[in-house]
Design a protein around this motif. Structure first.
Motif, PDB file in Angstrom:
ATOM      1  N   SER A  37      53.941   7.706  58.872  1.00 20.13           N
ATOM      2  CA  SER A  37      52.201   8.591  57.935  1.00 20.13           C
ATOM      3  C   SER A  37      53.076   9.662  56.575  1.00 20.13           C
ATOM      4  O   SER A  37      54.297   9.644  56.557  1.00 20.13           O
ATOM      5  N   LEU A  38      52.562  10.605  55.889  1.00 21.24           N
ATOM      6  CA  LEU A  38      53.735  11.193  54.600  1.00 21.24           C
ATOM      7  C   LEU A  38      54.424  12.297  56.075  1.00 21.24           C
ATOM      8  O   LEU A  38      55.109  12.227  55.296  1.00 21.24           O
ATOM      9  N   TRP A  39      53.993  12.434  56.814  1.00 22.83           N
ATOM     10  CA  TRP A  39      54.832  13.626  57.304  1.00 22.83           C
ATOM     11  C   TRP A  39      56.249  13.141  58.080  1.00 22.83           C
ATOM     12  O   TRP A  39      57.220  13.471  58.070  1.00 22.83           O
ATOM     13  N   SER A  40      55.556  11.857  58.468  1.00 21.02           N
ATOM     14  CA  SER A  40      56.792  10.872  58.835  1.00 21.02           C
ATOM     15  C   SER A  40      57.927  11.185  57.870  1.00 21.02           C
ATOM     16  O   SER A  40      59.285  10.855  57.296  1.00 21.02           O
ATOM     17  N   LEU A  41      57.567  10.672  56.606  1.00 22.57           N
ATOM     18  CA  LEU A  41      58.276   9.928  55.388  1.00 22.57           C
ATOM     19  C   LEU A  41      59.321  11.898  55.195  1.00 22.57           C
ATOM     20  O   LEU A  41      60.189  11.479  54.846  1.00 22.57           O
ATOM     21  N   LEU A  42      58.641  12.966  55.100  1.00 19.64           N
ATOM     22  CA  LEU A  42      59.303  14.076  55.215  1.00 19.64           C
ATOM     23  C   LEU A  42      60.502  13.925  55.867  1.00 19.64           C
ATOM     24  O   LEU A  42      61.658  14.553  55.758  1.00 19.64           O
ATOM     25  N   VAL A  43      59.726  13.858  57.081  1.00 17.14           N
ATOM     26  CA  VAL A  43      61.343  13.871  58.732  1.00 17.14           C
ATOM     27  C   VAL A  43      62.650  13.012  57.409  1.00 17.14           C
ATOM     28  O   VAL A  43      63.540  13.398  58.096  1.00 17.14           O
ATOM     29  N   VAL A  44      62.258  11.347  57.714  1.00 14.70           N
ATOM     30  CA  VAL A  44      63.223  10.167  56.743  1.00 14.70           C
ATOM     31  C   VAL A  44      64.030  11.430  55.936  1.00 14.70           C
ATOM     32  O   VAL A  44      65.414  11.446  55.868  1.00 14.70           O
ATOM     33  N   TYR A  45      63.500  12.270  55.313  1.00 11.48           N
ATOM     34  CA  TYR A  45      64.347  12.401  53.776  1.00 11.48           C
ATOM     35  C   TYR A  45      64.450  13.532  54.245  1.00 11.48           C
ATOM     36  O   TYR A  45      65.441  14.106  52.974  1.00 11.48           O
ATOM     37  N   TRP A  46      63.966  14.205  54.968  1.00 16.84           N
ATOM     38  CA  TRP A  46      64.363  15.465  55.323  1.00 16.84           C
ATOM     39  C   TRP A  46      66.059  15.723  56.063  1.00 16.84           C
ATOM     40  O   TRP A  46      66.622  16.007  55.643  1.00 16.84           O
ATOM     41  N   VAL A  47      65.920  15.076  56.650  1.00  5.47           N
ATOM     42  CA  VAL A  47      67.436  13.844  57.399  1.00  5.47           C
ATOM     43  C   VAL A  47      68.481  13.638  56.617  1.00  5.47           C
ATOM     44  O   VAL A  47      69.115  13.649  56.452  1.00  5.47           O
ATOM     45  N   GLU A  48      67.792  12.415  55.465  1.00  7.01           N
ATOM     46  CA  GLU A  48      68.425  12.381  54.180  1.00  7.01           C
ATOM     47  C   GLU A  48      69.524  13.171  53.390  1.00  7.01           C
ATOM     48  O   GLU A  48      70.360  13.143  53.222  1.00  7.01           O
ATOM     49  N   ALA A  49      68.604  14.727  53.508  1.00  5.59           N
ATOM     50  CA  ALA A  49      69.069  15.186  52.388  1.00  5.59           C
ATOM     51  C   ALA A  49      70.017  15.922  53.257  1.00  5.59           C
ATOM     52  O   ALA A  49      70.625  16.855  52.631  1.00  5.59           O
ATOM     53  N   SER A 133      59.255   8.319  67.239  1.00  5.31           N
ATOM     54  CA  SER A 133      59.142   6.680  67.929  1.00  5.31           C
ATOM     55  C   SER A 133      60.152   5.728  67.102  1.00  5.31           C
ATOM     56  O   SER A 133      61.362   6.278  66.869  1.00  5.31           O
ATOM     57  N   LEU A 134      60.910   5.149  67.940  1.00  6.14           N
ATOM     58  CA  LEU A 134      61.539   3.637  67.858  1.00  6.14           C
ATOM     59  C   LEU A 134      62.728   3.299  66.747  1.00  6.14           C
ATOM     60  O   LEU A 134      63.267   3.566  66.198  1.00  6.14           O
ATOM     61  N   ASP A 135      61.361   2.931  66.281  1.00 13.44           N
ATOM     62  CA  ASP A 135      61.090   2.776  64.533  1.00 13.44           C
ATOM     63  C   ASP A 135      61.882   3.454  63.450  1.00 13.44           C
ATOM     64  O   ASP A 135      62.404   4.006  62.081  1.00 13.44           O
ATOM     65  N   LEU A 136      61.275   4.640  63.657  1.00  9.71           N
ATOM     66  CA  LEU A 136      61.525   5.869  63.005  1.00  9.71           C
ATOM     67  C   LEU A 136      62.862   6.497  63.134  1.00  9.71           C
ATOM     68  O   LEU A 136      63.627   6.885  62.440  1.00  9.71           O
ATOM     69  N   ILE A 137      63.165   6.249  64.052  1.00  9.88           N
ATOM     70  CA  ILE A 137      64.614   6.480  64.720  1.00  9.88           C
ATOM     71  C   ILE A 137      65.908   6.043  63.721  1.00  9.88           C
ATOM     72  O   ILE A 137      67.116   6.045  63.646  1.00  9.88           O
ATOM     73  N   LEU A 138      65.217   4.459  64.232  1.00  3.21           N
ATOM     74  CA  LEU A 138      65.782   3.419  63.887  1.00  3.21           C
ATOM     75  C   LEU A 138      66.053   3.659  62.117  1.00  3.21           C
ATOM     76  O   LEU A 138      67.112   3.661  61.171  1.00  3.21           O
ATOM     77  N   GLY A 139      65.605   4.107  61.830  1.00  3.95           N
ATOM     78  CA  GLY A 139      65.112   4.606  59.509  1.00  3.95           C
ATOM     79  C   GLY A 139      65.803   5.255  59.893  1.00  3.95           C
ATOM     80  O   GLY A 139      66.636   5.429  58.706  1.00  3.95           O
ATOM     81  N   LEU A 140      65.388   6.215  60.070  1.00  6.68           N
ATOM     82  CA  LEU A 140      66.541   7.699  60.264  1.00  6.68           C
ATOM     83  C   LEU A 140      67.998   6.706  60.455  1.00  6.68           C
ATOM     84  O   LEU A 140      68.872   7.309  59.573  1.00  6.68           O
ATOM     85  N   GLY A 141      68.971   6.423  61.100  1.00  2.32           N
ATOM     86  CA  GLY A 141      69.469   5.970  61.114  1.00  2.32           C
ATOM     87  C   GLY A 141      70.689   5.057  60.042  1.00  2.32           C
ATOM     88  O   GLY A 141      71.618   5.550  59.997  1.00  2.32           O
ATOM     89  N   ALA A 142      69.658   4.246  60.059  1.00  2.00           N
ATOM     90  CA  ALA A 142      69.787   3.386  58.678  1.00  2.00           C
ATOM     91  C   ALA A 142      70.198   4.492  57.623  1.00  2.00           C
ATOM     92  O   ALA A 142      70.923   4.129  56.565  1.00  2.00           O
ATOM     93  N   LEU A 143      69.389   4.596  57.300  1.00  3.26           N
ATOM     94  CA  LEU A 143      69.631   6.032  56.068  1.00  3.26           C
ATOM     95  C   LEU A 143      70.731   6.676  56.655  1.00  3.26           C
ATOM     96  O   LEU A 143      72.142   7.071  55.065  1.00  3.26           O
ATOM     97  N   VAL A 144      71.179   6.894  57.462  1.00  4.52           N
ATOM     98  CA  VAL A 144      72.222   8.031  57.599  1.00  4.52           C
ATOM     99  C   VAL A 144      73.877   7.428  57.655  1.00  4.52           C
ATOM    100  O   VAL A 144      74.814   7.150  57.165  1.00  4.52           O
ATOM    101  N   VAL A 145      73.539   6.011  57.817  1.00  2.00           N
ATOM    102  CA  VAL A 145      74.556   4.543  57.815  1.00  2.00           C
ATOM    103  C   VAL A 145      75.337   4.884  56.611  1.00  2.00           C
ATOM    104  O   VAL A 145      75.827   4.326  56.695  1.00  2.00           O
ATOM    105  N   ALA A 146      74.329   4.326  55.535  1.00  2.00           N
ATOM    106  CA  ALA A 146      74.336   4.025  54.338  1.00  2.00           C
ATOM    107  C   ALA A 146      74.725   5.046  53.925  1.00  2.00           C
ATOM    108  O   ALA A 146      75.615   5.002  53.116  1.00  2.00           O
TER     109      ALA A 146
END
Length: 467
Positions: A37-49, A133-146
């Protein structure tokens, strides 16, 4: 091939762009295939920022070029901006430059007192239906690792730190913060978000990241966008390190550690003359009004951290200096960083004056001010505090005739003390009148107290400077 050619080569640029593209398009997989959802994207981009801010703060510590400074602002621990030289944690690593610490703290401070508390309040009030979820955690990890890979292999591996300043690095976190806040407002208006909207958000973020990567590595903004999004002001200067004179050291004098420590107490006020300090005071004031012990303790702890940091910063700025006479030059040499801080030629036209420092008056030490020093950006530098100013003048063979400070003036001390008590009596009197409740008195003191600190501080300085 030179370092610049290697960094700007198409192979390197395409490789970095591919990695950046993959990391940014990964959320698109989550949106299309995993139902984010849009909230999941917000979490991903917040962690990235957030990770970008932290890594940018680390990057600033290694930036070799000088920074002009933030116009009209006092950075946290601003006196470290005057330090020359760096310190290596490990021999194979690039040095960490203390002069860049204020920029790192500025970035972290903005997030600590604005974005972070607003994000917490925003998240608690909105109560978004985000499922970890696991896929959300993996997405967060990929952005941080990059980002970590970019830091290790590009910034450190290709020695990019030699070509940027700390002030230049501040740009990227600022742009990501604006994007994050905009996305947060968008999410507040649409908590679910259709597929087309989510895909558009991901593609817009990816395009912005690629454009920033293109400008940073090729330096050619498209369609004049760089002129609108980036200030034309030059944010980089040549490294400010100085070369010591070739002459051998003929005489050397150490500072008075006790006087430096006492002088640091007066500088504590500057620790709160910035966004971080004012934000901590404001949040602590709100905690006192709310009478929540946990928040009050956290606020007082934050204030204590700032006070300790200010004292240590002042000690590091002046307490590690050794003044050396080398031929016809006087050198302020940092024994910890093993680097000269300023160099001045001593001659009949060199202007020396006695600084009327409060710590010197209380401890009997002395400090000299030297004007017209070309090796620094400021108009003057200080020599001291030293235990015996007359002995130092003789040891370093300085053309100083008068070393006396202004005489003690009881009239000035008395007048300043009376006026200071009058200012202090106003907030104190609120707690002793029955017409104002204690809560209201505390609130008024917190709101108007900072405005009284300026005249009280000036009067206190006037009294102590003539004690």
């Amino acid at each position: 091939m030179t370092l610049r050619d290697r960094i700007s080569s198409w192979t390197f640029v395409l490789g970095g762009a591919t990695a950046l593209l993959g990391a940014n398009l990964l959320p698109l997989v989550g949106v299309v295939a995993l139902g984010w959802s849009l909230w999941s994207l917000l979490v991903v981009y917040w962690v990235e920022a957030f990770s970008t801010v932290v890594l940018a703060a680390v990057k600033t510590l290694f930036a070799e070029r000088g920074s002009p400074g933030l116009s009209g602002q006092i950075e946290p621990l601003h006196e470290l901006r005057e330090k020359r030289g760096g310190w290596k944690v490990r021999e194979e690593w690039p040095p960490i430059y203390p002069r860049n610490v204020p920029f790192a703290l500025s970035m972290l401070g903005v997030w600590s007192v604005t974005v972070l508390p607003l994000s917490v309040l925003y998240w608690l009030s909105a109560a978004p239906p985000t499922v970890v979820s696991l896929d959300l955690i993996l997405g967060l990890g990929a952005l941080v690792v990059a980002q970590v890979v970019d830091f290790v292999f590009e910034y450190i591996g290709t020695e990019e730190y030699t070509e940027v300043s700390a002030q230049e690095i501040v740009r990227t976190p600022a742009q990501l913060t604006v994007m994050l806040l905009s996305l947060g407002l968008f999410a507040a208006g649409d908590r679910t978000g259709g597929l087309l909207i989510l895909v558009g958000v991901v593609l817009a973020k990816t395009a912005a990241s690629l454009y920033r990567f293109y400008v940073e590595h090729l330096g050619t903004p498209l369609l004049g966008l760089g002129d609108r999004l980036v200030d034309d002001e030059d944010l980089s200067e040549p490294p400010p390190e100085l070369d010591p004179p070739e002459s051998e050291v003929q005489a050397r004098v150490a500072v008075s550690a006790t006087s430096v420590l006492l002088g640091s107490i007066w500088s504590i006020a500057f620790g709160f003359a910035n966004r971080l300090g004012l934000g901590v005071l404001a949040l602590t004031g709100l905690a006192i009004i709310s009478r929540e012990p946990l928040w009050i303790t956290a606020g007082l702890f934050a204030i204590g951290v700032i006070v300790v940091a200010r004292v240590l910063s002042y000690l590091f700025r002046y307490g590690t200096i050794e003044y050396q006479r080398r031929g016809d030059t006087l050198v302020a040499y940092d024994t910890l960083l093993d680097a000269p801080q300023w160099v001045v030629t001593v001659g009949p036209f060199t202007e020396f004056s006695v600084k009327n420092a409060i710590a010197d008056r209380l401890l009997g030490t002395g400090t000299l001010t030297i004007s017209g020093v070309e090796s620094v950006d400021r108009d003057d530098v200080q020599l001291g505090p030293v235990t015996d100013i007359d002995r130092v003048v003789d040891t370093l063979d300085l053309p100083v005739r008068e070393t006396e400070r202004p005489e003690r003036d009881p009239a000035v001390i008395g007048a300043a003390s009376v006026l200071m008590l009058c200012f202090v009596a106003v907030p104190v009197g609120l707690f002793f009148t029955s017409r104002v409740s204690d809560a209201m008195a505390g609130a008024l003191t917190i709101v108007f107290g900072p405005f009284l600190l300026l005249p009280v501080g000036v009067l206190l300085w006037a009294a102590l400077s003539r004690i």
